[in-house]
Design a protein around this motif. Structure first.
Motif, PDB file in Angstrom:
ATOM      1  N   GLU A  70     -64.134 -36.453  -9.815  1.00 30.01           N
ATOM      2  CA  GLU A  70     -62.906 -36.885  -9.147  1.00 30.01           C
ATOM      3  C   GLU A  70     -62.526 -35.991  -7.984  1.00 30.01           C
ATOM      4  O   GLU A  70     -61.693 -36.372  -7.160  1.00 30.01           O
ATOM      5  CB  GLU A  70     -61.757 -36.939 -10.164  1.00 30.01           C
ATOM      6  CG  GLU A  70     -61.968 -37.988 -11.258  1.00 30.01           C
ATOM      7  CD  GLU A  70     -60.799 -38.059 -12.219  1.00 30.01           C
ATOM      8  OE1 GLU A  70     -59.894 -37.208 -12.099  1.00 30.01           O
ATOM      9  OE2 GLU A  70     -60.788 -38.966 -13.075  1.00 30.01           O
ATOM     10  N   SER A  71     -63.097 -34.796  -7.928  1.00 33.89           N
ATOM     11  CA  SER A  71     -62.779 -33.882  -6.829  1.00 33.89           C
ATOM     12  C   SER A  71     -63.996 -33.048  -6.495  1.00 33.89           C
ATOM     13  O   SER A  71     -64.911 -32.875  -7.321  1.00 33.89           O
ATOM     14  CB  SER A  71     -61.609 -32.962  -7.211  1.00 33.89           C
ATOM     15  OG  SER A  71     -62.010 -32.038  -8.212  1.00 33.89           O
ATOM     16  N   SER A  72     -64.006 -32.494  -5.285  1.00 35.54           N
ATOM     17  CA  SER A  72     -65.118 -31.626  -4.883  1.00 35.54           C
ATOM     18  C   SER A  72     -65.089 -30.329  -5.680  1.00 35.54           C
ATOM     19  O   SER A  72     -66.141 -29.726  -5.927  1.00 35.54           O
ATOM     20  CB  SER A  72     -65.036 -31.325  -3.379  1.00 35.54           C
ATOM     21  OG  SER A  72     -63.781 -30.752  -3.053  1.00 35.54           O
ATOM     22  N   ASP A  73     -63.889 -29.888  -6.112  1.00 38.80           N
ATOM     23  CA  ASP A  73     -63.794 -28.655  -6.913  1.00 38.80           C
ATOM     24  C   ASP A  73     -64.484 -28.831  -8.268  1.00 38.80           C
ATOM     25  O   ASP A  73     -65.253 -27.963  -8.705  1.00 38.80           O
ATOM     26  CB  ASP A  73     -62.324 -28.275  -7.120  1.00 38.80           C
ATOM     27  CG  ASP A  73     -61.679 -27.723  -5.861  1.00 38.80           C
ATOM     28  OD1 ASP A  73     -62.420 -27.355  -4.933  1.00 38.80           O
ATOM     29  OD2 ASP A  73     -60.432 -27.664  -5.806  1.00 38.80           O
ATOM     30  N   ALA A  74     -64.204 -29.956  -8.940  1.00 40.72           N
ATOM     31  CA  ALA A  74     -64.843 -30.211 -10.235  1.00 40.72           C
ATOM     32  C   ALA A  74     -66.350 -30.338 -10.075  1.00 40.72           C
ATOM     33  O   ALA A  74     -67.127 -29.829 -10.901  1.00 40.72           O
ATOM     34  CB  ALA A  74     -64.265 -31.487 -10.855  1.00 40.72           C
ATOM     35  N   PHE A  75     -66.775 -30.993  -9.015  1.00 41.13           N
ATOM     36  CA  PHE A  75     -68.207 -31.137  -8.736  1.00 41.13           C
ATOM     37  C   PHE A  75     -68.846 -29.782  -8.483  1.00 41.13           C
ATOM     38  O   PHE A  75     -69.945 -29.489  -8.965  1.00 41.13           O
ATOM     39  CB  PHE A  75     -68.395 -32.057  -7.532  1.00 41.13           C
ATOM     40  CG  PHE A  75     -69.818 -32.191  -7.075  1.00 41.13           C
ATOM     41  CD1 PHE A  75     -70.778 -32.773  -7.895  1.00 41.13           C
ATOM     42  CD2 PHE A  75     -70.198 -31.746  -5.814  1.00 41.13           C
ATOM     43  CE1 PHE A  75     -72.096 -32.904  -7.464  1.00 41.13           C
ATOM     44  CE2 PHE A  75     -71.503 -31.873  -5.381  1.00 41.13           C
ATOM     45  CZ  PHE A  75     -72.458 -32.453  -6.207  1.00 41.13           C
ATOM     46  N   CYS A  76     -68.134 -28.956  -7.727  1.00 43.82           N
ATOM     47  CA  CYS A  76     -68.638 -27.613  -7.387  1.00 43.82           C
ATOM     48  C   CYS A  76     -68.865 -26.778  -8.640  1.00 43.82           C
ATOM     49  O   CYS A  76     -69.890 -26.103  -8.774  1.00 43.82           O
ATOM     50  CB  CYS A  76     -67.621 -26.918  -6.484  1.00 43.82           C
ATOM     51  SG  CYS A  76     -68.378 -26.025  -5.156  1.00 43.82           S
ATOM     52  N   VAL A  77     -67.911 -26.822  -9.565  1.00 41.56           N
ATOM     53  CA  VAL A  77     -68.019 -26.042 -10.807  1.00 41.56           C
ATOM     54  C   VAL A  77     -69.223 -26.517 -11.621  1.00 41.56           C
ATOM     55  O   VAL A  77     -70.028 -25.708 -12.100  1.00 41.56           O
ATOM     56  CB  VAL A  77     -66.721 -26.168 -11.636  1.00 41.56           C
ATOM     57  CG1 VAL A  77     -66.921 -25.581 -13.030  1.00 41.56           C
ATOM     58  CG2 VAL A  77     -65.567 -25.460 -10.924  1.00 41.56           C
TER      59      VAL A  77
END
Length: 280
Positions: free
Chosen positions: A83-90
């Motif tokens: 849902e977000s680039s932050d979640a994907f990044c983690v």
């Protein structure tokens, strides 16, 4: 052989929908059994949960796209279910060890998890000891915990039951000295109720839950050796080697592990795996 074909159909379905919604309902129709039961079978056969397999495949595909396209990180993240680039990044960094931005640099090492393929292995070098047992209904008393494939707290629950005296109390009311581990079946989210119990003729013991297991046919397998990893290996062979070739399919009743003795690390420690079945 039909079961192996269905497993591979599920893998094909997942591959076709890595950038889309993966439906539990669709998987259930392919395997013709409850999705929760399939999830446990998948985990026992592969050593990872179904959701973890899907996550690894999606992050493998995402890494390929980061290196071969100019698509924005957020677009790739959304494409593969984040849902977000932050979640994907983690998630990406947890698997690959680097950020999505860094993955676009030259000479960067990334991890690739290949698509699974199931095949039937015919092996005769290690036999599987089993027997068929017809049992009338019986009563089990014990304590129940809710666990999951993603967060398996069953080993800790056993430790707790041993430390707080639950196992000792069970041995006092049991018809024999064999404790039981009962798995009531996983739902579509991979959640399962699990009982540490014992067969008993008593009822109404304070602090205990009671389950009456109805009359059924059971396949009983032996697991000889230290509980870890011998028991898990036995489960894997049951679902990966025995059941796909047999005339039986699992019935909608709890499975059981029957423990003989307390030294679970002994080389000759014995556990029986009881699986309720019906003929195909």
């Amino acid at each position: 052989m039909e079961w192996i074909e269905r497993l591979n159909e599920v893998i094909s379905y997942i591959e076709e929908h890595l950038d889309d919604e993966i439906s539990n309902e669709a998987i259930g129709k392919i395997v013709v059994c409850p999705v929760g039961s399939f999830q446990r079978t998948f985990s026992l056969m592969t050593g990872i949960t179904l959701s973890e397999y899907i996550r690894r495949r999606r992050l493998t595909k995402a890494a390929f796209e980061l290196q071969s396209t100019d698509c924005k990180v957020i677009d790739i993240a959304v494409k593969y279910g984040y849902e977000s680039s932050d979640a994907f990044c983690v998630a990406f960094k947890k698997m690959h060890g680097i950020t999505p931005i860094a993955a676009r640099q030259q000479n960067i090492k990334l991890k690739s998890y290949p698509c699974l393929a199931f095949e039937l292995r015919i092996k005769g070098d290690v036999e599987m000891n089993y027997r068929v047992v017809e049992r009338e209904d019986f009563r089990v008393a014990g304590k129940i915990v809710t666990s999951s494939l993603e967060n398996n707290i069953i080993p800790e629950f056993w430790d707790q039951c041993k430390k707080d005296g639950t196992v000792d109390r069970l041995l006092e009311i049991g018809v024999n000295s064999s404790t039981l581990g009962m798995c009531f079946g996983y739902n579509d989210e991979g959640i399962n109720d699990y009982m540490v119990g014992i067969e008993t003729s008593n009822e109404g013991i304070e602090g205990m839950k009671y389950v009456v297991v109805p009359k059924s046919t059971w396949l009983v397998f032996e697991s000889i050796g230290p509980v870890s990893p011998t028991l898990e290996n036995t489960w894997g062979r049951i679902y990966g080697e025995f059941l796909p070739q047999s005339i039986y399919k699992q019935a909608a009743l709890p499975t059981m592990e029957k423990y003989f003795g307390s030294d679970v690390d002994a080389d000759d420690y014995r556990v029986e795996v009881w699986i309720p079945v019906v003929k195909e």
